[in-house]
Design a protein around this motif. Sequence first.
Motif: not given
Length: 185
Positions: A130-131, A152-155, A164-165, A169-170
């Motif tokens: 949960v972030l 999901v994290v990008k949104e 975003l960058k 690569d994550l």
Amino acid sequence: MKYYLLLICTLCSFSLHANELVNGYIVMANQDTIQTSIKIAGRAPITNSQILVTVDDARGEQLFQAADKQVLGYGFKLNQVSYSFRFFDIQRSFGSAFFRLIENGDNFLLYENKVKGIDRTAEVPNSHYVLMKSSGETINFTTALFSNWKKVVKEFVWDNPEALKALSDLKRNEVPAFVRFLNNM
């Protein structure tokens, strides 16, 4: 000699079943904070992501189910390490659970709960996260092999080009480091 060996084995077997209690606190649904002892090891039931077991003189042993939504959070210190857990009611198939705070920053908090999942043909532990933004807005995601966690994290961080960058690569085991990066920006 046999007597000492027998004594040592007996004492070891007792210690394996001893209840380990640590001083801690619980935050109830009505926002009351109660100082208590938390049972983290020993004979069942013990505290885990679904159950919180407390023991004190006034109330004896109490068992709180995460699904009952009576406890918002709890914490304790063990071996100079602080542990803080928060209740989240994750809809869908996951349900309710206590998640451990693993990253605590000014901009983002990251909570984790280890879950079992299937990765190809083997059962493997996955992290369900949960972030939370400082505004209180949250997302949850599981970093399973075939999940859409990056989307999901990008949104969630869409308005931060550096995030975003870094996200592109994550790897799934680098989520805590990514949140540290977000908090240090």
